[in-house]
Design an enzyme around this catalytic site. Structure first.
Site, PDB file in Angstrom:
ATOM      1  N   THR A  78      -3.416 -12.117   3.314  1.00 37.11           N
ATOM      2  CA  THR A  78      -3.760 -12.732   2.035  1.00 37.11           C
ATOM      3  C   THR A  78      -2.549 -13.362   1.361  1.00 37.11           C
ATOM      4  O   THR A  78      -2.689 -13.998   0.312  1.00 37.11           O
ATOM      5  CB  THR A  78      -4.359 -11.696   1.073  1.00 37.11           C
ATOM      6  OG1 THR A  78      -3.415 -10.626   0.903  1.00 37.11           O
ATOM      7  CG2 THR A  78      -5.670 -11.140   1.610  1.00 37.11           C
ATOM      8  N   LYS A  79      -1.363 -13.196   1.953  1.00 42.21           N
ATOM      9  CA  LYS A  79      -0.145 -13.710   1.344  1.00 42.21           C
ATOM     10  C   LYS A  79       0.146 -15.134   1.825  1.00 42.21           C
ATOM     11  O   LYS A  79      -0.433 -15.611   2.801  1.00 42.21           O
ATOM     12  CB  LYS A  79       1.033 -12.787   1.674  1.00 42.21           C
ATOM     13  CG  LYS A  79       0.841 -11.356   1.188  1.00 42.21           C
ATOM     14  CD  LYS A  79       0.552 -11.290  -0.309  1.00 42.21           C
ATOM     15  CE  LYS A  79       0.513  -9.872  -0.860  1.00 42.21           C
ATOM     16  NZ  LYS A  79      -0.644  -9.093  -0.386  1.00 42.21           N
ATOM     17  N   ASN A  80       1.063 -15.800   1.133  1.00 42.12           N
ATOM     18  CA  ASN A  80       1.373 -17.199   1.455  1.00 42.12           C
ATOM     19  C   ASN A  80       1.805 -17.359   2.904  1.00 42.12           C
ATOM     20  O   ASN A  80       1.429 -18.317   3.575  1.00 42.12           O
ATOM     21  CB  ASN A  80       2.486 -17.712   0.534  1.00 42.12           C
ATOM     22  CG  ASN A  80       2.071 -17.748  -0.923  1.00 42.12           C
ATOM     23  OD1 ASN A  80       1.188 -17.014  -1.351  1.00 42.12           O
ATOM     24  ND2 ASN A  80       2.720 -18.606  -1.708  1.00 42.12           N
TER      25      ASN A  80
END
Length: 378
Positions: free
Chosen positions: A183-185
Site C-alpha cells: 500500500t506504500k508508494n
C-alpha cells in the site's frame, strides 16, 4: 460497477520480473545478496542516510529499534494515539508501556506539547509518525528529546522522499523506519528498513537483524567464521523481496511524479467545494515537502464522513477512513496508558475520508472522483 475505482493499487515497475527471474536462476534466494545491496544503496541515495538495513517489514524495523534501545518492562514510550498499531505493538511486545498522546489537528501528527506533558522519569523514547508523508514539528520534538535525553524514533512508513526544512524524513531522529508494504508508494509486497546514523548502533543492528550473529562481518571477510553474539531475530528479507524493491526504487522519481499529479488534481479540484461545505482538505506546511502518500478530507461531522463514504461507494469509488485511535483500542487499554484525553485524535479519526491515490489513475478516473465528491452535500 465494472469500472470500480479502488482505493490503492500496487505500482508495477519495469524490471521486477527480470530481477525476480535472475534471483530464481541463481543459487542465492536468501537475503544479503546483490539485490539487497543494490536496493540498500538506492535507499541511502534517496534518504541520505548514513546506514540502512532492509527488514521484513516496518513493524520489524520498529522492533529492531526497540531491541537496540534496550526497551523493556518499566520503560515508557510516548506514541501518538492516531497511528498504526505497529507504532505501539513493536514496543509493547518487549514489555515497555505505551503512553498515548494527542495529535496536531492540522496534520494528524503527534503534538509536541502533548508529548512534553507526558514525559516522566520512565520515558525512554518518543515515536513520531509523519502522517500522510507530511513531517511532524521536528524542531519542537528534537528539542524535547534532547532536553530529556530520550530517543526519537521516526516511523516514516508514509514518508519516503519527504523532507522537513530540506532534511530527509527518517533521518532526523535517533532511528528511522520505512515500510515497503504494497500500500506504500514503493513496495515489495511486504518489507521495511531501518535507517541509522550512529556507527555503534549500526554494528549492533547488523547482529540483531541476523539472528544475533556476526554473519554480516563474515560476509565482508572481517572474521573467518560467524557465531552467536547477541540477542536477535530473523529480520532479513529474501533476495526475492529485495529484487522487487530494487526495481521499484529505480523508478522512485517516476512513481512520485505520478502520485503528485493525482494529489494536486484533488487539491486544485476540491478547494472551492470544501470551503463551501465546511470541509478541511489535506494541507502541507510550507517548510515541508510531502510524499503524496495520501489525500484526505476532514468532514465537519462523523455523519458527514459516513455519508460521503456511502455516496462514493454508490458511484463505484472506494474511499475509506483510517485508524481507530490507539488509546481507545482494546490492546491500547491493556498495554498502555493515556495521561490526558486524546480528543483531537478521536475527532480526526471520526471525520477523515481518504480518496483513491495511486500512480496509474487516469484523468477520466480522477474526473469521476472529483465529480462524485463535489456532488455530495453535507
Amino acid at each position: 460497477m465494472n469500472d470500480r475505482i479502488i482505493f490503492s493499487r500496487p505500482y508495477r515497475s519495469a524490471a521486477e520480473l527480470a530481477n525476480v527471474t535472475a534471483v530464481l536462476d541463481s543459487d542465492h534466494c536468501h537475503g544479503d545478496g546483490s539485490f539487497t545491496a543494490a536496493a540498500t544503496a538506492k535507499l541511502r541515495a534517496i534518504t541520505g542516510a548514513r546506514h540502512a538495513l532492509l527488514t521484513t517489514s516496518c513493524t520489524h524495523a520498529l522492533e529492531l529499534a526497540a531491541l537496540l534501545l534496550e526497551l523493556g518492562p518499566g520503560d515508557e514510550v510516548i506514541v501518538p494515539s492516531f497511528a498504526f498499531t505497529s507504532a505501539a505493538t513493536a514496543f509493547a511486545v518487549h514489555g515497555a508501556t505505551c503512553v498515548f498522546v494527542d495529535i496536531d489537528s492540522a496534520t494528524g501528527n503527534i503534538d509536541p506539547q502533548a508529548a512534553a506533558a507526558a514525559v516522566t522519569d520512565h520515558t525512554k523514547a518518543i515515536v513520531v509518525m509523519h502522517y500522510g508523508g507530511v513531517a511532524a514539528d521536528m524542531a519542537a520534538l528534537r528539542q524535547l528529546a534532547d532536553r530529556h535525553g530520550i530517543a526519537l524514533i521516526e516511523d516514516n512508513a508514509h514518508g519516503l522522499g519527504g523532507t522537513w526544512r530540506g532534511r530527509a524524513l527518517g533521518t532526523l531522529g535517533t532511528l528511522g523506519t520505512q515500510s515497503f508494504h504494497d500500500t506504500k508508494n514503493v513496495h515489495c509486497g511486504e518489507g521495511g528498513a531501518l535507517l541509522l546514523s550512529d556507527d555503534i548502533l549500526m554494528g549492533r543492528a547488523e547482529i540483531i537483524r541476523e539472528k544475533g550473529t556476526d554473519r554480516a562481518r563474515f560476509l565482508r571477510g572481517q572474521v573467518d567464521k560467524y557465531s552467536w553474539q547477541d540477542i536477535g531475530s530473523s529480520y532479513l528479507p529474501s533476495e526475492l523481496n529485495a529484487a522487487v524493491l530494487d526495481a521499484q526504487l529505480a523508478e522512485f522519481h517516476i512513481i512520485q511524479r505520478s502520485r503528485h499529479r493525482v494529489w494536486h488534481t484533488y487539491a486544485a479540484g476540491l478547494g472551492s467545494w470544501a470551503a463551501d461545505h465546511g470541509v478541511a482538505p489535506m494541507t502541507v506546511p510550507p517548510d515541508r515537502r510531502h510524499t503524496a502518500h495520501l489525500f484526505y478530507l476532514r468532514m465537519p461531522t462523523e455523519d458527514a464522513r459516513d455519508g460521503l463514504i456511502r455516496h462514493l461507494a454508490d458511484h463505484g469509488i472506494v474511499a475509506p477512513f483510517h485508524y481507530v485511535p490507539l488509546d481507545s483500542s482494546a490492546a491500547g487499554l491493556k498495554y498502555g496508558r493515556t495521561p490526558y484525553p486524546c480528543a483531537r485524535s478521536a475527532r480526526f479519526a471520526a471525520t477523515i475520508v481518504r480518496l483513491p491515490l495511486w500512480p496509474m489513475l487516469t484523468p477520466d478516473q480522477l474526473d469521476r472522483v472529483l465529480d462524485a465528491v463535489t456532488a455530495y452535500r453535507c
